[in-house]
Motif scaffolding. Structure first.
Motif, PDB file in Angstrom:
ATOM      1  N   GLN A 160     -21.725  24.436  26.494  1.00  0.00           N
ATOM      2  CA  GLN A 160     -21.684  25.517  27.477  1.00  0.00           C
ATOM      3  C   GLN A 160     -22.007  26.834  26.790  1.00  0.00           C
ATOM      4  N   TYR A 196     -23.753  23.255  32.303  1.00  0.00           N
ATOM      5  CA  TYR A 196     -23.262  21.908  32.610  1.00  0.00           C
ATOM      6  C   TYR A 196     -24.337  21.102  33.332  1.00  0.00           C
ATOM      7  N   GLN A 199     -20.636  18.953  36.968  1.00  0.00           N
ATOM      8  CA  GLN A 199     -19.913  19.673  35.910  1.00  0.00           C
ATOM      9  C   GLN A 199     -19.660  18.788  34.679  1.00  0.00           C
ATOM     10  N   ASP A 251     -20.206  17.775  30.810  1.00  0.00           N
ATOM     11  CA  ASP A 251     -20.527  18.433  29.554  1.00  0.00           C
ATOM     12  C   ASP A 251     -21.926  18.005  29.106  1.00  0.00           C
ATOM     13  N   ALA A 286     -17.250  19.500  31.668  1.00  0.00           N
ATOM     14  CA  ALA A 286     -17.406  20.775  30.980  1.00  0.00           C
ATOM     15  C   ALA A 286     -16.071  21.507  30.934  1.00  0.00           C
TER      16      ALA A 286
END
Length: 294
Positions: free
Chosen positions: A244, A251, A255, A257, A269
């Protein structure tokens, strides 16, 4: 005017502080000859295939060769070298994440003229960042010796915080340094490659880092294809941008990672609370949320 040099075992906070005051710092003899020999051997086929510049700014006798992570495994060592990462992390400590911005070998050939002095922050559409906000930190590793004759980089020390008119009247000096040494310079300092009046090529490895929330100059996700990226270690991947860049930046999908997504995982994330550990403004935002919930 002679530029200041630091030994390879210098305190990196001191190197960063000098960079902040004067716009540059030179650390001598950081990479050994074997490392630079290996990098040069890996890069030469790509350098020879690179075209010369298309205008006077790029240099009609200058070749720029990028995508070094994919092409030159030894470049990964320079990117993650403790002297580079330590200095850059200290210099850009005001942000949540630091990312790789550019990898490029610049070969200034005999007959090249002096480059126009410029500030590298202009790459961000000439956005007027405040004088006290640094958006990038650059390194130039000497793949050959840098001399006044072969085009060592001109630095106008102290020009980072002043306008062009005043800055151009500041003393100018060239960053002469031995092979394996590294020049740090910020995105605001006026600088430019020198004229090469010698009979040899001046080669430098330009590795630049930036704050995590800006677009990278070199698109790392295309310059280094996923099939190669998946073979790299996590720290290098995070530096390339598989992390991030700040809260809610970078992301994937729901969302996820970005590093997890590259590896085929599903880890989420960071939340705003996790990011707040490294960012004062985020901490205040989280505190305000908590206050509203009471």
């Amino acid at each position: 005017m002679a530029l200041s040099h630091f030994p390879p075992n210098a305190d990196l906070a001191e190197v960063s502080d000098h960079l902040r005051r004067f716009g540059y710092a030179i650390v001598d003899d950081v990479a050994d000859a074997a490392t630079m020999d290996r990098l040069e051997a890996e890069a030469m086929p790509y350098i020879e295939a690179s075209d010369a510049g298309r205008d006077e700014y790029d240099g009609r006798f200058t070749r720029r060769t990028g995508a070094l992570i994919a092409r030159c495994p030894t470049a990964r060592e320079l990117i993650m070298h403790p002297v580079a990462v330590g200095t850059v992390s200290h210099f850009l400590s005001h942000v949540s994440a630091v990312q790789l911005h550019l990898t490029q070998i610049i070969s200034v050939e005999p007959g090249e003229t002096r480059q126009k002095p410029h500030r590298d922050e202009m790459a961000f559409d000439f956005f007027p960042f405040g004088a006290d906000y640094h958006v990038q930190c650059n390194t130039m590793w000497a793949l050959t010796d840098f001399t006044a004759a072969n085009g060592a980089t001109h630095i106008l020390a102290g020009s980072s915080g002043v306008g062009d008119g005043e800055a151009l009247n500041l003393p100018n000096a060239q960053a002469e340094m031995g092979r394996g040494s590294v020049l740090f310079y910020d995105g605001k300092v006026l600088h430019g490659a020198g004229a090469n009046t010698s009979d040899g090529v001046r080669r430098g490895v330009n590795i630049t880092y930036a704050v995590g929330w800006v677009r990278q100059e070199e698109n790392q996700y295309l310059a280094c294809p996923p099939e190669i990226a998946r073979t790299l270690d996590d720290d290098l991947l995070r530096m390339m941008g598989y992390t991030q860049g700040a809260f809610a930046l970078g992301y994937v999908g729901d969302q996820t990672d970005p590093l997890a997504a590259l590896r085929g995982g599903t880890a989420k994330a960071k939340t705003i609370g996790a990011v707040a550990q490294d960012n004062e403004n985020a901490r205040q935002f989280v505190t305000d949320i908590d206050d509203l919930g009471r």
